[in-house]
Design a protein around this motif. Sequence first.
Motif, PDB file in Angstrom:
ATOM      1  N   GLY A  72       0.812  -1.212   0.000  1.00  0.00           N
ATOM      2  CA  GLY A  72       0.000   0.000   0.000  1.00  0.00           C
ATOM      3  C   GLY A  72       0.844   1.260   0.000  1.00  0.00           C
ATOM      4  N   SER A  73       0.414   2.234   0.803  1.00  0.00           N
ATOM      5  CA  SER A  73       1.037   3.553   0.817  1.00  0.00           C
ATOM      6  C   SER A  73       1.963   3.739   2.013  1.00  0.00           C
ATOM      7  CB  SER A  73      -0.047   4.638   0.855  1.00  0.00           C
ATOM      8  OG  SER A  73      -0.817   4.613  -0.324  1.00  0.00           O
ATOM      9  N   LEU A  74       2.901   4.677   1.858  1.00  0.00           N
ATOM     10  CA  LEU A  74       3.780   5.041   2.968  1.00  0.00           C
ATOM     11  C   LEU A  74       2.963   5.733   4.049  1.00  0.00           C
ATOM     12  CD1 LEU A  74       6.565   5.305   4.266  1.00  0.00           C
ATOM     13  CD2 LEU A  74       6.905   7.385   2.936  1.00  0.00           C
ATOM     14  N   THR A  75       2.215   6.761   3.668  1.00  0.00           N
ATOM     15  CA  THR A  75       1.243   7.405   4.564  1.00  0.00           C
ATOM     16  C   THR A  75      -0.009   7.671   3.741  1.00  0.00           C
ATOM     17  OG1 THR A  75       2.019   9.646   4.078  1.00  0.00           O
ATOM     18  CG2 THR A  75       3.032   8.539   5.952  1.00  0.00           C
ATOM     19  N   GLY A  76      -1.113   7.848   4.397  1.00  0.00           N
ATOM     20  CA  GLY A  76      -2.350   8.095   3.683  1.00  0.00           C
ATOM     21  C   GLY A  76      -3.260   6.884   3.711  1.00  0.00           C
ATOM     22  N   THR A  77      -4.209   6.880   2.792  1.00  0.00           N
ATOM     23  CA  THR A  77      -5.266   5.880   2.771  1.00  0.00           C
ATOM     24  C   THR A  77      -5.403   5.294   1.375  1.00  0.00           C
ATOM     25  OG1 THR A  77      -6.443   7.189   4.421  1.00  0.00           O
ATOM     26  CG2 THR A  77      -7.724   5.525   3.266  1.00  0.00           C
ATOM     27  N   ILE A  78      -5.759   4.007   1.326  1.00  0.00           N
ATOM     28  CA  ILE A  78      -6.092   3.382   0.051  1.00  0.00           C
ATOM     29  C   ILE A  78      -7.553   2.971   0.087  1.00  0.00           C
ATOM     30  CG2 ILE A  78      -5.741   1.378  -1.443  1.00  0.00           C
ATOM     31  CD1 ILE A  78      -2.830   1.541  -0.909  1.00  0.00           C
ATOM     32  N   ARG A  79      -8.285   3.386  -0.910  1.00  0.00           N
ATOM     33  CA  ARG A  79      -9.680   2.988  -1.090  1.00  0.00           C
ATOM     34  C   ARG A  79      -9.690   2.001  -2.259  1.00  0.00           C
ATOM     35  NH1 ARG A  79     -11.657   5.046   3.371  1.00  0.00           N
ATOM     36  NH2 ARG A  79     -11.582   7.284   3.542  1.00  0.00           N
ATOM     37  N   GLY A  80      -9.424   0.738  -1.937  1.00  0.00           N
ATOM     38  CA  GLY A  80      -9.351  -0.292  -2.966  1.00  0.00           C
ATOM     39  C   GLY A  80      -8.662  -1.515  -2.406  1.00  0.00           C
ATOM     40  N   ASN A  81      -8.273  -2.400  -3.283  1.00  0.00           N
ATOM     41  CA  ASN A  81      -7.633  -3.656  -2.894  1.00  0.00           C
ATOM     42  C   ASN A  81      -6.151  -3.613  -3.228  1.00  0.00           C
ATOM     43  OD1 ASN A  81     -10.088  -5.001  -2.065  1.00  0.00           O
ATOM     44  ND2 ASN A  81     -10.627  -5.012  -4.237  1.00  0.00           N
ATOM     45  N   VAL A  82      -5.339  -4.162  -2.332  1.00  0.00           N
ATOM     46  CA  VAL A  82      -3.885  -4.185  -2.489  1.00  0.00           C
ATOM     47  C   VAL A  82      -3.453  -5.620  -2.780  1.00  0.00           C
ATOM     48  CG1 VAL A  82      -1.686  -3.809  -1.312  1.00  0.00           C
ATOM     49  CG2 VAL A  82      -3.615  -2.260  -0.886  1.00  0.00           C
ATOM     50  N   ALA A  83      -2.589  -5.796  -3.791  1.00  0.00           N
ATOM     51  CA  ALA A  83      -2.059  -7.120  -4.109  1.00  0.00           C
ATOM     52  C   ALA A  83      -0.545  -7.033  -4.269  1.00  0.00           C
ATOM     53  CB  ALA A  83      -2.686  -7.650  -5.392  1.00  0.00           C
ATOM     54  N   THR A  84       0.159  -7.974  -3.621  1.00  0.00           N
ATOM     55  CA  THR A  84       1.614  -8.047  -3.724  1.00  0.00           C
ATOM     56  C   THR A  84       2.002  -9.498  -3.973  1.00  0.00           C
ATOM     57  OG1 THR A  84       1.827  -6.230  -2.137  1.00  0.00           O
ATOM     58  CG2 THR A  84       3.797  -7.540  -2.564  1.00  0.00           C
ATOM     59  N   GLU A  85       2.865  -9.714  -4.972  1.00  0.00           N
ATOM     60  CA  GLU A  85       3.309 -11.058  -5.320  1.00  0.00           C
ATOM     61  C   GLU A  85       4.829 -11.076  -5.420  1.00  0.00           C
ATOM     62  OE1 GLU A  85       2.904 -14.261  -8.998  1.00  0.00           O
ATOM     63  OE2 GLU A  85       2.184 -12.228  -9.267  1.00  0.00           O
ATOM     64  N   ILE A  86       5.440 -12.025  -4.751  1.00  0.00           N
ATOM     65  CA  ILE A  86       6.884 -12.232  -4.874  1.00  0.00           C
ATOM     66  C   ILE A  86       7.086 -13.645  -5.404  1.00  0.00           C
ATOM     67  CG2 ILE A  86       9.100 -12.332  -3.697  1.00  0.00           C
ATOM     68  CD1 ILE A  86       7.888 -10.520  -1.517  1.00  0.00           C
ATOM     69  N   LYS A  87       7.607 -13.744  -6.634  1.00  0.00           N
ATOM     70  CA  LYS A  87       7.876 -15.068  -7.218  1.00  0.00           C
ATOM     71  C   LYS A  87       9.313 -15.491  -6.971  1.00  0.00           C
ATOM     72  CE  LYS A  87       5.053 -16.684 -10.752  1.00  0.00           C
ATOM     73  NZ  LYS A  87       4.834 -16.997 -12.129  1.00  0.00           N
ATOM     74  N   GLU A  88      10.262 -14.597  -7.282  1.00  0.00           N
ATOM     75  CA  GLU A  88      11.675 -14.942  -7.116  1.00  0.00           C
ATOM     76  C   GLU A  88      12.452 -13.719  -6.667  1.00  0.00           C
ATOM     77  OE1 GLU A  88      15.407 -16.435  -9.847  1.00  0.00           O
ATOM     78  OE2 GLU A  88      13.390 -17.034 -10.445  1.00  0.00           O
ATOM     79  N   LEU A  89      12.977 -13.809  -5.440  1.00  0.00           N
ATOM     80  CA  LEU A  89      13.812 -12.749  -4.884  1.00  0.00           C
ATOM     81  C   LEU A  89      15.112 -13.381  -4.416  1.00  0.00           C
ATOM     82  CD1 LEU A  89      14.413  -9.896  -3.840  1.00  0.00           C
ATOM     83  CD2 LEU A  89      13.150 -10.488  -1.755  1.00  0.00           C
ATOM     84  N   ASN A  90      16.191 -13.028  -5.077  1.00  0.00           N
ATOM     85  CA  ASN A  90      17.518 -13.498  -4.701  1.00  0.00           C
ATOM     86  C   ASN A  90      18.234 -12.334  -4.035  1.00  0.00           C
ATOM     87  OD1 ASN A  90      17.326 -16.137  -5.981  1.00  0.00           O
ATOM     88  ND2 ASN A  90      17.315 -14.981  -7.885  1.00  0.00           N
TER      89      ASN A  90
END
Length: 167
Positions: free
Chosen positions: A133-151
Amino acid sequence: ENVVYSDPTLETINFVSASKKIKFIGTSAEATLTLPDTCFFGQETQLEKVTLQAKKIYGNGQKLLFKNIQHSQHTQLFGGSDRDLVGNPEIIFQQVTGGTWEIYGGNEAGTLRGNPITQILTLTGEITQLCGGSLTGTIRGNVATEIKELNGTLARYYGSGIGTEET
């Protein structure tokens, strides 16, 4: 500057004023893209086959694709803006190598009305902070985060936002 000029001149042109999709594609392994210290985009943007030098990037609710990128410094990245915004930010990392990233799917400040998506498909490097989401403030909606490959290292992860309240 985060201002849209309806009739930009050579003195006032910025990435926010360009209305079409922007692609920066390097032609050789030595290609370097140096962005302004604070860079605002206002349209779908693709960065590919370049060594990226950037301190702070705002996607302003658009899609940002980082593909085959070399990176060697610290970059703060926002899918949203530094103020209220309506949009659906999308950040995609595909074959990104090096550097240190601080990634926020939403805004730095203000209200984002939209659905931020952050996808780490393949990244080798350090993420000091990943916030869907956000550093500060508000989100009016849906948040999606995907991590497939992090080296590398993921120091801090926040699924929604930092310093926000549920409403």
